[in-house]
Design an enzyme around this catalytic site. Structure first.
Site, PDB file in Angstrom:
ATOM      1  N   GLY A 743      -7.968  47.382 -25.325  1.00 48.14           N
ATOM      2  CA  GLY A 743      -6.523  47.325 -25.550  1.00 48.14           C
ATOM      3  C   GLY A 743      -6.127  45.910 -25.937  1.00 48.14           C
ATOM      4  O   GLY A 743      -5.851  45.593 -27.086  1.00 48.14           O
ATOM      5  N   ARG A 744      -6.223  45.048 -24.938  1.00 50.00           N
ATOM      6  CA  ARG A 744      -5.758  43.664 -25.083  1.00 50.00           C
ATOM      7  C   ARG A 744      -6.328  42.947 -26.308  1.00 50.00           C
ATOM      8  O   ARG A 744      -5.631  42.230 -27.006  1.00 50.00           O
ATOM      9  CB  ARG A 744      -6.175  42.929 -23.804  1.00 50.00           C
ATOM     10  CG  ARG A 744      -5.815  41.494 -23.775  1.00 50.00           C
ATOM     11  CD  ARG A 744      -5.984  40.873 -22.393  1.00 50.00           C
ATOM     12  NE  ARG A 744      -5.545  39.500 -22.449  1.00 50.00           N
ATOM     13  CZ  ARG A 744      -4.293  39.122 -22.620  1.00 50.00           C
ATOM     14  NH1 ARG A 744      -3.329  40.011 -22.694  1.00 50.00           N
ATOM     15  NH2 ARG A 744      -3.969  37.862 -22.699  1.00 50.00           N
ATOM     16  N   TYR A 784      -0.196  38.484 -12.451  1.00 54.38           N
ATOM     17  CA  TYR A 784      -1.628  38.153 -12.558  1.00 54.38           C
ATOM     18  C   TYR A 784      -1.891  36.647 -12.571  1.00 54.38           C
ATOM     19  O   TYR A 784      -3.015  36.231 -12.886  1.00 54.38           O
ATOM     20  CB  TYR A 784      -2.212  38.673 -13.884  1.00 54.38           C
ATOM     21  CG  TYR A 784      -2.050  40.133 -14.167  1.00 54.38           C
ATOM     22  CD1 TYR A 784      -2.220  41.089 -13.176  1.00 54.38           C
ATOM     23  CD2 TYR A 784      -1.763  40.560 -15.460  1.00 54.38           C
ATOM     24  CE1 TYR A 784      -2.094  42.436 -13.472  1.00 54.38           C
ATOM     25  CE2 TYR A 784      -1.651  41.913 -15.763  1.00 54.38           C
ATOM     26  CZ  TYR A 784      -1.810  42.838 -14.769  1.00 54.38           C
ATOM     27  OH  TYR A 784      -1.703  44.170 -15.077  1.00 54.38           O
ATOM     28  N   CYS A 811      16.547  36.962 -10.691  1.00 49.23           N
ATOM     29  CA  CYS A 811      16.751  36.486  -9.319  1.00 49.23           C
ATOM     30  C   CYS A 811      15.502  36.709  -8.470  1.00 49.23           C
ATOM     31  O   CYS A 811      15.469  37.579  -7.585  1.00 49.23           O
ATOM     32  CB  CYS A 811      17.961  37.173  -8.704  1.00 49.23           C
ATOM     33  SG  CYS A 811      19.443  36.629  -9.532  1.00 49.23           S
TER      34      CYS A 811
HETATM   35  N1  PLP Z   1      -9.659  51.672 -20.516  1.00 48.50           N
HETATM   36  C1  PLP Z   1      -9.145  51.888 -19.304  1.00 48.50           C
HETATM   37  C2  PLP Z   1      -9.579  53.092 -18.540  1.00 48.50           C
HETATM   38  C3  PLP Z   1      -8.232  50.992 -18.750  1.00 48.50           C
HETATM   39  O1  PLP Z   1      -7.753  51.211 -17.533  1.00 48.50           O
HETATM   40  C4  PLP Z   1      -7.836  49.867 -19.521  1.00 48.50           C
HETATM   41  C5  PLP Z   1      -6.890  48.909 -18.977  1.00 48.50           C
HETATM   42  O2  PLP Z   1      -6.323  48.991 -17.940  1.00 48.50           O
HETATM   43  C6  PLP Z   1      -8.389  49.700 -20.792  1.00 48.50           C
HETATM   44  C7  PLP Z   1      -9.302  50.598 -21.251  1.00 48.50           C
HETATM   45  C8  PLP Z   1      -8.017  48.556 -21.666  1.00 48.50           C
HETATM   46  O3  PLP Z   1      -8.272  47.317 -21.086  1.00 48.50           O
HETATM   47  P1  PLP Z   1      -8.078  45.992 -21.947  1.00 48.50           P
HETATM   48  O4  PLP Z   1      -6.670  45.970 -22.414  1.00 48.50           O
HETATM   49  O5  PLP Z   1      -8.359  44.882 -21.007  1.00 48.50           O
HETATM   50  O6  PLP Z   1      -9.051  46.049 -23.070  1.00 48.50           O
END
Ligand code: PLP
Length: 859
Positions: A743-744, A784, A811
């Site tokens: 994702g990230r 985090y 706040c």
């Molecule tokens: N796959 C699963 C099952 C996840 O829970 C997550 C993130 O929480 C991801 C993929 C994606 O992680 P990232 O954004 O660190 O790549």
């Protein structure tokens, strides 16, 4: 120079490797000449040529004539060849000391090996090197004079010091002596003298012991009340960790005497701790510099004003520590127990380093650098202690120490660091009474791996405030060009004008750059062992981003009906995965009806609603037993709610079989923000071997978690290394399809937040810059302790000023977007840019305080 009103002395010390070649002496000459040209008096203190002191030591220990003569010949040959290399003409001074060596070897005292004789032999190394050095400087047209250090350093025995200590580990009480400083200045402007030696009250030569030459420089610095003592060595200074273990360690540009002493005592080898006290008493600044890179800034140690905010300056580690745990035998708060046990340590000549106490137990540590801790001494000690208590020896251990002034006021920042220790066996924790250090004693085997992780965590938690350029200098690997950071320049620098124009229309707002998303997707697609890529849309489900990513051939990984719906709307053709956690029964049924691949991570669905899955394929998410990632809260292995524990796998298979369900895939996602390419190989191997056992498995999904460096300190994930590592596993297990679901990695760098400065404030020593984006727009720093680079876009190229806290309007005390950031002087109305906000930014935003979170704009 002698007619100057007050002599201004610079003491330069050069170690063994720095005096061992002609090229090095050219450098020494250049450094000395530069100081002379600035009108300073210069005293150069030298060590013996490298290796010579060791040879002399062997000579003092030899019991026969033949080995003594062999060592003598080697020492003579070494100095002769140095004489030739330096192209020196005047041989008489060298000849004098070589004859002295012969005399000492032949001396009848050699047979007895007496301590005064040993001291004279050991002193020869420096007497020879200083003689060669002064001749060389003269040849290079520098009017240098040879100074006998023993004439000016007068040793005094310490209370209870034995004869060995008086001759071979002597101490000199050195206080400023203006008469000596002036008298020496009257004799000339440049001297070369010997480290490591002094003279006792009887006129005999004595040796200063370990760190001796640095200590000599420090003594001379104090005597002369020098303007500065410079220790020239082969490393640029003290670092925030041992750079051989932690290449990201920062050069410590400035330290006060006490911090430097503590860092030297707890592990840094560059300076012996005993050389700090003389300069501290005399208030003489001391600097460490690298002879090979004289242009590097080095470490300045002096009486510096306390920092505005406390910071951990260094993490050091010492191995070879022995712990002795002593349990009083059924005598609650027994009077005199401590005195009784400590008496035994005294009797065995052991000095105690750390102490931990409870009502009935005392545990102490013994540091091998201060003690002769061998098995004979230990067993004798334990036999004695056993008479008064129950004894346990724990070894080998390592003491890991965090050093920084005001340690007790930093505890709240150390939660991540303490959590890392929590996973290990910690035998003893000790907090120094001077509030300068916090030490953890752990098993020695884990220390080497632990220190780099802890160093990283300290920076992330902003307990080590590396942004403070007055204290923290460059990274070791940058200084020595060991490795180049592969980070590209950020897109928003080139598009600054456009962003400022956008900010005129609205703030706070997220701005996304699709080209960055595309580039990231394409980079991942080059990793050929991965057969199918999915995007974890929880990172950012903005339709434009989803569309772009789907266009690049990615499927979409979803965790809720809302995400599944968004995925269908935006990219109906993209394959969807459903990987929820503790979702209600109906969601699985709905997802299955929509033709989505389901992942289960618990027995419950099979135990209670197994019939819902009959005749279908599912994926199984496993917890492989350890979490990874940049913060405890993003670790999804071990102590987290995710994944099926491996010890439940058999039961899961049994239930799957009972309900006619086929386990078609195995899945593991153990955390986020991982920068080590080896991680996914480990996951892949483990899943593959489990997949082989299960039989029905066709696909292995190694999850996401691909990290993006947040700070300059961090090294980007090496995609080529990742591809290579995965290819190795693929070659061994070609039968499985390989999937991944980051994702990230795809979106973090693609997004920034533009925020407008609302107010500034000063409270006590802290300065605040407030802006209209708060934790309701970006919760990662609060949740985090995540680091996001923040720049003042309006004044991007102005010089930074004092560190500020960048805060939002929510706040909550936790509404802090950045701690101790060095922004240029910032005013109301300026536009701030918060970088790397594309992942888990807008996606996690809220309406807390009924404030609208930042809107979203696509460039
Ligand atoms: N796959 C699963 C099952 C996840 O829970 C997550 C993130 O929480 C991801 C993929 C994606 O992680 P990232 O954004 O660190 O790549």
């Amino acid at each position: 120079m002698s007619d100057q009103p007050a002599a201004s002395w610079i003491v330069l010390k050069f170690g063994g490797t720095s005096v061992s070649t002609r090229a090095h002496w050219d450098k020494i000459a250049a450094i000395a000449r530069a100081w002379r040209e600035r009108g300073k008096q210069v005293l150069i203190v030298v060590s013996a040529l490298s290796g010579i002191t060791d040879q002399l030591k062997v000579l003092t220990e030899a019991h026969a004539d033949a080995p003594r003569r062999a060592i003598r010949d080697a020492i003579v040959a070494r100095h002769e060849s140095m004489f030739a290399e330096m192209q020196l003409a005047d041989r008489a001074p060298l000849q004098y000391w070589l004859e002295r060596l012969d005399a000492l070897v032949a001396n009848a005292r050699a047979e007895a090996g007496g301590l005064p004789w040993q001291a004279e032999v050991l002193a020869l190394g420096e007497q020879l090197s200083s003689t060669l050095g002064v001749t060389c400087l003269n040849r290079l047209n520098l009017a240098a004079q040879w100074l006998d250090a023993r004439e000016h350093l007068h040793a005094q025995p310490l209370p209870n010091q034995n004869a060995w200590g008086r001759y071979l580990s002597a101490s000199v009480p050195a206080a400023p002596d203006p008469v000596f400083a002036q008298a020496l200045a009257a004799r000339g402007g440049l001297f070369v003298t010997q480290g490591f030696m002094a003279r006792n009250a009887q006129g005999e030569t004595v040796i200063l012991g370990r760190g001796g030459s640095d200590t000599s420089a420090s003594y001379f610095g104090a005597l002369l009340k020098a303007e500065k003592v410079e220790i020239w060595t082969d490393v640029a200074g003290m670092f925030s960790a041992n750079p051989r273990q932690v290449p990201n360690a920062r050069l410590l540009a400035r330290l006060d005497y006490e911090e430097a002493q503590e860092i030297a005592t707890t592990g840094a080898k560059v300076l012996h701790p005993r050389c700090i006290n003389p300069v501290r008493e005399a208030r003489v600044p001391l600097a460490i510099r690298d002879t090979n890179f004289p242009e590097l800034p080095g470490t300045e140690i002096g009486a510096v004003a306390p920092d505005a905010a406390p910071s951990v300056k260094a993490i050091s580690s010492r191995g070879g520590i022995t712990l002795i745990s002593m349990e009083s035998i059924g005598m609650w708060q027994q009077v005199g127990f401590l005195a009784d046990v400590f008496e035994h340590f005294k009797r065995h000549g052991l000095s105690i380093d750390l102490v931990g106490t409870s009502e009935t137990n005392v545990t102490v540590s013994l540091d091998p650098t201060e003690n002769l801790v061998n098995s004979d001494v230990l067993s004798a000690l334990c036999a004695d202690l056993a008479k008064v208590c129950r004894v346990k020896v724990i070894a080998p251990c390592a003491a890991i120490t965090l050093v920084g002034r005001g340690m007790r006021s930093m505890l709240h920042k150390l939660s991540g660091v303490l959590a890392e220790f929590g996973a290990q066996r910690v035998h003893l924790i000790s907090q120094s009474s001077n509030n300068l250090n916090l030490t953890f004693v752990v098993d020695e085997v884990i220390a080497a791996d632990l220190v780099p992780t802890l160093h990283d965590l300290l920076i992330r938690a902003e307990a080590m405030r590396v942004e403070d350029a007055a204290v923290f200098g460059p990274r070791w690997r940058d200084l020595y060009k060991k490795e180049q950071s592969a980070r590209a320049e950020s897109w928003w620098i080139a598009r600054r004008a456009e962003l400022l124009a956008l900010a005129e229309a609205r703030t706070p707002c997220y701005v996304y750059d699709l080209a960055t998303v595309r580039a990231r997707a394409q980079a991942l697609r080059t990793i050929s062992p991965v057969d199918r890529w999915f995007y974890a849309i929880k990172a950012n489900a903005h339709p434009a981003l989803l569309k772009e990513i789907a266009t690049q051939g990615f499927g979409l990984e979803c965790v809720s009906p809302g995400e599944l719906e968004r995925a269908v709307q935006v990219a109906p053709e993209a394959t969807r995965l459903f990987t929820p956690n503790f979702a209600p029964r109906a969601e699985y049924a709905a997802a299955r009806a929509g033709g989505v691949a389901l992942t289960l991570d618990n027995l419950h669905p099979f135990e209670r609603w197994g019939e819902d899955f009959s005749g279908h394929e599912i994926f199984l998410r496993l917890d492989l037993g350890a979490g990874r990632g940049h913060h405890d809260k993003v670790k999804t292995g071990a102590q987290s709610k995710f994944g099926l524990a491996l010890d439940e796998l058999d039961e899961f298979r049994r239930l799957a079989h009972r309900h006619g369900v086929r386990i078609a895939g195995l899945h593991a996602h153990l955390g986020s923000g991982i920068l080590d390419a080896a991680h996914w190989k480990d996951v892949y191997v483990q899943l593959a071997s489990l997949g082989e056992k299960i039989g029905s498995v066709r696909v292995l999904n190694i999850g996401g978690g691909l990290g993006v460096p947040a700070r300059g300190d961090e090294i980007s994930l090496d995609l080529a290394a990742l591809g290579g590592a995965l290819a190795e596993v693929k070659a061994a297990y070609p039968q499985f399809e390989l999937w991944a679901e980051p994702g990230r990695y795809l979106v973090a760098d693609a997004g920034v937040i533009l925020a407008r400065v609302t107010q500034t404030k000063r409270k006590g020593d802290t300065r605040y810059v407030g802006c209209d984006a708060g934790m309701n727009s970006l919760i990662r720093p609060a949740l985090y302790e995540a680091y996001h680079e923040i720049v003042n876009l309006t004044r991007m190229y102005a010089a930074p000023a004092e560190p500020v806290q960048v805060v939002g309007p929510i706040c909550e005390s936790g509404d802090v977007l950045g701690n101790n950031r060095r922004l240029p002087p910032t005013c109301e109305g300026d536009v701030l840019l918060i970088a790397q906000a594309g992942a888990y930014g807008a996606a996690m935003a809220s309406h807390y305080n009924l404030r609208e979170p930042a809107g979203e704009v696509i460039l």
